[in-house]
Scaffold this active site. Sequence first.
Site, PDB file in Angstrom:
ATOM      1  N   THR A   1     -38.290  27.230 -13.241  1.00  0.00           N
ATOM      2  CA  THR A   1     -38.601  25.875 -12.774  1.00  0.00           C
ATOM      3  C   THR A   1     -38.710  25.060 -14.049  1.00  0.00           C
ATOM      4  OG1 THR A   1     -40.987  26.226 -12.803  1.00  0.00           O
ATOM      5  CG2 THR A   1     -39.874  26.704 -10.725  1.00  0.00           C
ATOM      6  N   HIS A   2     -38.268  23.836 -14.015  1.00  0.00           N
ATOM      7  CA  HIS A   2     -38.196  22.999 -15.232  1.00  0.00           C
ATOM      8  C   HIS A   2     -37.329  23.668 -16.309  1.00  0.00           C
ATOM      9  CE1 HIS A   2     -41.806  20.972 -13.533  1.00  0.00           C
ATOM     10  NE2 HIS A   2     -42.153  22.214 -13.233  1.00  0.00           N
TER      11      HIS A   2
ATOM     12  N   LYS B   1     -14.170  29.475 -30.344  1.00  0.00           N
ATOM     13  CA  LYS B   1     -14.698  28.796 -29.161  1.00  0.00           C
ATOM     14  C   LYS B   1     -14.017  29.205 -27.866  1.00  0.00           C
ATOM     15  CE  LYS B   1     -17.284  25.781 -28.740  1.00  0.00           C
ATOM     16  NZ  LYS B   1     -17.525  24.405 -29.133  1.00  0.00           N
TER      17      LYS B   1
ATOM     18  N   LYS C   1      -8.165   3.776   1.572  1.00  0.00           N
ATOM     19  CA  LYS C   1      -7.476   5.055   1.369  1.00  0.00           C
ATOM     20  C   LYS C   1      -7.601   5.651  -0.032  1.00  0.00           C
ATOM     21  CE  LYS C   1      -4.367   3.153   4.502  1.00  0.00           C
ATOM     22  NZ  LYS C   1      -5.354   2.128   4.530  1.00  0.00           N
TER      23      LYS C   1
ATOM     24  N   ASN D   1      -2.788  -2.043  13.092  1.00  0.00           N
ATOM     25  CA  ASN D   1      -4.237  -1.854  12.960  1.00  0.00           C
ATOM     26  C   ASN D   1      -4.723  -0.578  13.650  1.00  0.00           C
ATOM     27  OD1 ASN D   1      -4.078  -4.234  11.609  1.00  0.00           O
ATOM     28  ND2 ASN D   1      -5.048  -5.489  13.200  1.00  0.00           N
TER      29      ASN D   1
ATOM     30  N   TYR E   1     -10.182  -6.085  12.139  1.00  0.00           N
ATOM     31  CA  TYR E   1      -9.531  -5.637  10.908  1.00  0.00           C
ATOM     32  C   TYR E   1      -9.466  -6.754   9.861  1.00  0.00           C
ATOM     33  CZ  TYR E   1      -5.910  -3.891   7.728  1.00  0.00           C
ATOM     34  OH  TYR E   1      -5.228  -3.490   6.619  1.00  0.00           O
TER      35      TYR E   1
ATOM     36  N   ASN F   1     -14.533  27.462 -24.224  1.00  0.00           N
ATOM     37  CA  ASN F   1     -15.301  26.377 -23.608  1.00  0.00           C
ATOM     38  C   ASN F   1     -15.230  26.399 -22.079  1.00  0.00           C
ATOM     39  OD1 ASN F   1     -16.055  25.356 -26.115  1.00  0.00           O
ATOM     40  ND2 ASN F   1     -14.180  24.130 -26.284  1.00  0.00           N
TER      41      ASN F   1
ATOM     42  N   GLU G   1     -17.260  22.097 -16.557  1.00  0.00           N
ATOM     43  CA  GLU G   1     -17.653  20.747 -16.974  1.00  0.00           C
ATOM     44  C   GLU G   1     -16.907  19.683 -16.171  1.00  0.00           C
ATOM     45  OE1 GLU G   1     -18.754  20.920 -21.609  1.00  0.00           O
ATOM     46  OE2 GLU G   1     -16.838  21.812 -21.130  1.00  0.00           O
TER      47      GLU G   1
ATOM     48  N   GLN H   1      -7.495  -1.950   3.739  1.00  0.00           N
ATOM     49  CA  GLN H   1      -6.383  -1.182   3.165  1.00  0.00           C
ATOM     50  C   GLN H   1      -6.858  -0.388   1.933  1.00  0.00           C
ATOM     51  OE1 GLN H   1      -2.202  -2.572   3.213  1.00  0.00           O
ATOM     52  NE2 GLN H   1      -2.517  -3.011   1.050  1.00  0.00           N
TER      53      GLN H   1
ATOM     54  N   SER I   1     -10.713  25.900 -28.504  1.00  0.00           N
ATOM     55  CA  SER I   1     -10.817  24.707 -29.334  1.00  0.00           C
ATOM     56  C   SER I   1      -9.664  24.717 -30.331  1.00  0.00           C
ATOM     57  CB  SER I   1     -12.148  24.699 -30.073  1.00  0.00           C
ATOM     58  OG  SER I   1     -12.058  23.893 -31.233  1.00  0.00           O
TER      59      SER I   1
ATOM     60  N   SER J   1       0.833  -1.211   0.000  1.00  0.00           N
ATOM     61  CA  SER J   1       0.000   0.000   0.000  1.00  0.00           C
ATOM     62  C   SER J   1       0.863   1.255   0.000  1.00  0.00           C
ATOM     63  CB  SER J   1      -0.944   0.018   1.203  1.00  0.00           C
ATOM     64  OG  SER J   1      -0.231  -0.126   2.409  1.00  0.00           O
TER      65      SER J   1
HETATM   66  N1  ARG Z   1      -1.325  -1.112   5.322  1.00  0.00           N
HETATM   67  C1  ARG Z   1      -2.360  -1.571   6.187  1.00  0.00           C
HETATM   68  C2  ARG Z   1      -3.642  -0.827   5.910  1.00  0.00           C
HETATM   69  O1  ARG Z   1      -3.603   0.217   5.370  1.00  0.00           O
HETATM   70  C3  ARG Z   1      -1.978  -1.375   7.630  1.00  0.00           C
HETATM   71  C4  ARG Z   1      -2.614  -2.316   8.563  1.00  0.00           C
HETATM   72  C5  ARG Z   1      -2.100  -3.697   8.321  1.00  0.00           C
HETATM   73  N2  ARG Z   1      -2.516  -4.588   9.363  1.00  0.00           N
HETATM   74  C6  ARG Z   1      -2.401  -5.890   9.200  1.00  0.00           C
HETATM   75  N3  ARG Z   1      -2.802  -6.603  10.190  1.00  0.00           N
HETATM   76  N4  ARG Z   1      -1.957  -6.429   8.131  1.00  0.00           N
HETATM   77  O2  ARG Z   1      -4.720  -1.292   6.225  1.00  0.00           O
END
Ligand code: ARG
Length: 458
Positions: free
Chosen positions: A152-153, A280, A322, A107, A314, A282, A287, A319, A274, A20
């Site tokens: 409206t509409h 143009k 994020k 964790n 957990y 834009n 958008e 993971q 454009s 990660s």
């Molecule tokens: N990189 C992990 C996460 O973002 C950290 C926690 C990992 N814990 C474990 N028991 N493997 O969730």
Amino acid sequence: MWGGRFAAGPSAIMREINASIPFDKALWRQDIAASKAHVGMLAAQGIVTSEDAELIAGGLDRVAAEYEADGVPENWDLEDIHMTTESRLAELIGPVAGRLHTARSRNDQVATDFRLWVRDAIDQADAGLRQLQAALVERAGDHADSIMPGFTHLQTAQPVTLGHHLMAYYEMAARDRSRLADARKRMNRSPLGAAALAGTGFPIDRFRTAEALGFDGPTDNSLDSVSDRDFALDYLMAAAQCSLHLSRLAEEFIIWASQPFGFVTLPDSLSTGSSIMPQKKNPDAAELVRGHAGRIVGCLTSLMITMKGLPLAYSKDMQDDKPPVFEAAGLLALSIAAMTGMVAEAKFRTDRMRAAAELGYATATDLADWLVRQANIPFREAHHITGSAVKLAESRGVALDQLPLADLRAIDPRIDERVFAALSVEASVAARASHGGTAPAEVRKRVAEARAALGLED
Ligand code: ARG
């Protein structure tokens, strides 16, 4: 870091799927801060010596300085930001680094880091929205009297003022800020010390680490602490709702900037040209704000589905919490900034708005209201009489107030010359002085309240 019970190392696939660090390195500041709070507490509780704690804290500062200068290195073998930092710490200060992980687990560590990160994202979004509100209030104050068609509409309904229209988005931003504030308040408890899932046998002080990290206190159930991602979902829900508002505002600018409307000239700085059509200009930024809302809602959906059905405590699925949060936060910050610039710098073409407000029989309701008030006619009947007047005006291709009195009286003899005063768009907006209505006086009142709420100078 965990190889003790294994005979063979992970396969290339395992290393890749497990890593990660490519994204959670964004948590490095929070990870260092949480580790420093943790080791300070371990020393205060006599769990590590103060000499070791000082070595560790000093080492963490050095790691932070390296990250600041050169970025966070990405080594998949070290999996994530937590192990990357701890391993660098060990390189810098030796085996004493291994004491840092006493009485904690990745964790509770990741749950803590991520909360801190989301808390910062909330504060940033709030600051951005405040600026958007300030821009809206400024322009609304300048245009409390500028008349435009209200729809409206997307059909002409009744005249409103541009100030009133802009202030509608001020109210939305106020609710967005309040949703973010709710999320912040609810999430501001520290999971640190929940350890892997069950708490720890070491005599830690969770109140101390909570306070050191600016939390209101520790969370109250260790299983919940390491597996709760409600805080991220609360943030994403607030972000998604906010992005819908920004998308609607963007859509207004897109429509208003189109040639048939011509209500606004967008700032050059937030438009593109454009490559084939030289004329143009834009509304790409608007958008993309509209498009980004779809992605932000997707981020919310993504994390909801990740969390659905996970047993306590957990699981590694978490993971994946994020990337959607990081993505949504980046898109939201950009969207807020783009719309703030748009509101602040757009050139409103009030002459075109005023002319459009004259079209489409926008003051028909005022005729009906006049019949109710001046001739004591029930509203339903007044509505019908007015409909006949609109039909006649339409057949002649004129505005309501251009119909001769005799023709109006032929439709209903209770109409007299005073009616013309009620049929102008100015009279129409001025009349709508009910609380929260579009009357310029009412808009100015709300603008003044908003300015005070935002602490803007007069
Ligand atoms: N990189 C992990 C996460 O973002 C950290 C926690 C990992 N814990 C474990 N028991 N493997 O969730």
